[in-house]
Each structure stands twice: as C-alpha cells, then as structure tokens.
Design a protein around this motif. Structure first.
Motif, PDB file in Angstrom:
ATOM      1  N   SER A 108       0.907  -1.347   0.043  1.00 27.10           N
ATOM      2  CA  SER A 108      -0.179  -0.132  -0.356  1.00 27.10           C
ATOM      3  C   SER A 108       1.025   1.262   0.143  1.00 27.10           C
ATOM      4  O   SER A 108       0.578   2.161  -0.632  1.00 27.10           O
ATOM      5  N   TYR A 134       3.787   1.157  -0.915  1.00 22.99           N
ATOM      6  CA  TYR A 134       4.535   1.424  -2.708  1.00 22.99           C
ATOM      7  C   TYR A 134       3.215   2.140  -3.637  1.00 22.99           C
ATOM      8  O   TYR A 134       3.597   3.149  -4.515  1.00 22.99           O
ATOM      9  N   ALA A 135       2.772   2.171  -3.662  1.00 22.63           N
ATOM     10  CA  ALA A 135       2.072   2.078  -4.617  1.00 22.63           C
ATOM     11  C   ALA A 135       1.573   3.857  -4.518  1.00 22.63           C
ATOM     12  O   ALA A 135       0.956   4.732  -5.490  1.00 22.63           O
ATOM     13  N   ALA A 144       1.634   6.909  -6.757  1.00 23.11           N
ATOM     14  CA  ALA A 144       0.971   7.841  -7.044  1.00 23.11           C
ATOM     15  C   ALA A 144       0.857   9.480  -7.099  1.00 23.11           C
ATOM     16  O   ALA A 144       0.196   9.995  -7.345  1.00 23.11           O
ATOM     17  N   LEU A 176      -3.160   0.952 -11.406  1.00 17.13           N
ATOM     18  CA  LEU A 176      -2.600   0.965  -9.610  1.00 17.13           C
ATOM     19  C   LEU A 176      -3.120   0.534  -9.019  1.00 17.13           C
ATOM     20  O   LEU A 176      -2.545  -0.890  -7.878  1.00 17.13           O
ATOM     21  N   LEU A 177      -4.671   1.091  -8.121  1.00 12.73           N
ATOM     22  CA  LEU A 177      -5.190   0.062  -7.527  1.00 12.73           C
ATOM     23  C   LEU A 177      -5.278  -1.667  -7.743  1.00 12.73           C
ATOM     24  O   LEU A 177      -5.063  -2.297  -6.474  1.00 12.73           O
ATOM     25  N   SER A 222      -2.138  -3.492  -6.994  1.00 12.06           N
ATOM     26  CA  SER A 222      -1.579  -3.096  -6.280  1.00 12.06           C
ATOM     27  C   SER A 222      -2.260  -4.556  -4.914  1.00 12.06           C
ATOM     28  O   SER A 222      -1.836  -5.494  -4.523  1.00 12.06           O
ATOM     29  N   MET A 256       4.617  -5.912 -10.700  1.00 11.17           N
ATOM     30  CA  MET A 256       4.343  -4.609  -9.553  1.00 11.17           C
ATOM     31  C   MET A 256       6.020  -3.895 -10.434  1.00 11.17           C
ATOM     32  O   MET A 256       5.937  -2.126 -10.708  1.00 11.17           O
ATOM     33  N   THR A 316       5.762  -0.421 -12.393  1.00 10.76           N
ATOM     34  CA  THR A 316       6.673   0.883 -12.309  1.00 10.76           C
ATOM     35  C   THR A 316       7.422   2.034 -13.078  1.00 10.76           C
ATOM     36  O   THR A 316       7.547   2.472 -13.586  1.00 10.76           O
TER      37      THR A 316
END
Length: 244
Positions: free
Chosen positions: A123, A125-126, A130, A148-149, A152, A182, A186
C-alpha cells in the motif's frame, strides 16, 4: 514413453519455447524494432504459458489463470502494434488480467496478523507511486490510478495467499511473481510519465516475462490437494490400497 514422461516433455518444451522467444524478441528489439510481425514474436512467450495453464491446471484455477494470461496476451499485442495509440486499450487488457489473478488468489486466502507487513508495504509503495504520478496527463491519470489500485490489490491477495498457506514454496513463488509484475509496471510508468529511462522496454519486458513465468510456475507447483477456497474440508479416510 509413458504418460508422465510425455507430460514432462510437453511442459519442458513449452517453457523452453517461452524463454527462447522472449530472448529473441529482446535481442531483435534494439537493432530492428519496429519490424513486420514483431507482435507475433512478442506474443509467443505468454501464448506458451497459456498452453501450460490449459494443460496442467484444473477446474477454477485453470479458467481464471488462463483468462488472465489471455488478456495479458492481448495487451502484449496491441502495445507492440502501436504503444502510443493503444496505450489505454493495453492498460485495460492488463487490468482485466489482474482482476482474474486477484479473483484466483482471493479464493485461497484467510486474513491473519502476519499479513499486515505485506498489506502495509504494498500500500505504501502504491501511494508513493500515485503521488509521483500526480502531475501526469490528466486524461490518462484516472485509468492509470485504477490500474495501480488493481495490481496492488492483486499483489496483496497473492501475499495473503502466501501467509494463509504458511509460506509454502509455490505460494512464495506466486507472490514474488506478483511483486516483479509491479516492478515491471513501475518501470513503464516512470519512463512514460516521469523520467525517460534508456532501454526501459528491455527492462520492463524482462521483468514482465519473469513475473508471468513465476506466476505460472508457482501455480503449477501448487499441490492438487490444496483447496481453492476457504471452505472447511472433511478429512479423507486413510488409504487402504496404495496408488501407483
């Protein structure tokens, strides 16, 4: 040659083909891309993983995982045809793929306190990513944030699956695959919206194919006796006759 040997040979051949075509695409990318038919070479690695999923997984995992790989394959193709033009479409295909993966993983989880570090880490990291993307093109920002959500949550569910199964080898491999996925995305996001990265596609694709391969490898190594849901199982009576 017995049936088991044939199965092992098929699995080995498909795995080798996936790796070989991934390396071929990367080798041809810098000197020749774009070139006619490049999307076909790019599609082969995940197509081989689709075949592995269809041949060796069973029941709901086979359906969900194959669907996830299929939409990943569509994303591979459209992004290679025209990344700028089909970026949102490719993002949509991969978002659907992650939804299938997430549904598969969430069927095999049970929350415990051991999962908190995983939830917090992913969370955080996301949220950081964001925040860094806050100034990107507003037309694309909602789609990117939804994606992204989704990825994650997929990674968190893979982590919860791992803790639920007491860090068994196959579940660790699946979780590592989700994390590498991920990392791949990224790299794409940073290169696309923040700071150009030399040879970024080489790095992102290397991570992407590694992630997909780890996800498939983990699922193939999952013991078939493990339930795909959280429903309690009735213990089986002891076997009287040994099975060959």
């Amino acid at each position: 040659m017995n049936a088991l040997s044939i199965r092992d040979t098929k699995r080995r051949s498909l795995s080798i083909a996936a790796i070989a075509f991934a390396l071929l695409f990367l080798a041809l990318y810098i000197p020749f891309h774009p070139y006619p038919g490049s999307f076909l070479i790019k599609a082969v690695p995940v197509a081989c993983l689709v075949a592995l999923s269809l041949l060796y997984l069973q029941k709901a995992p086979r359906i969900l995982f194959t669907c996830g790989l299929f939409f990943s394959l569509l994303g591979d193709v459209v992004l290679d045809l025209d990344r700028a033009r089909f970026f949102i479409l490719g993002l949509l295909f991969f978002l659907i793929a992650h939804i299938f993966y997430a549904i598969l993983f969430i069927r095999q989880i049970k929350f415990s306190k051991k999962a908190w570090p995983i939830i917090f880490g992913i969370s955080l990291y996301a949220l950081i990513l964001a925040f860094l993307l806050r100034n990107m093109d507003l037309a694309r920002l909602p789609a990117v944030l939804v994606y992204l959500l989704t990825i994650s949550l997929m990674s968190i569910f893979a982590g919860l699956q791992m803790t639920h199964h007491s860090y068994s080898g196959w579940s660790v491999i699946v979780f590592v695959g989700a994390l590498v996925f991920m990392i791949s995305d990224t790299i794409i996001a940073v290169n696309q919206f923040l700071q150009p990265i030399p040879y970024s596609l080489m790095y992102s694709l290397s991570c992407y194919w590694t992630a997909q391969f780890l996800l498939v490898l983990g699922m193939l190594r999952k013991p078939t006796g493990i339930s795909s849901s959280n429903a309690p199982r009735t213990p089986e009576p002891p076997a009287v006759i040994s099975r060959m």
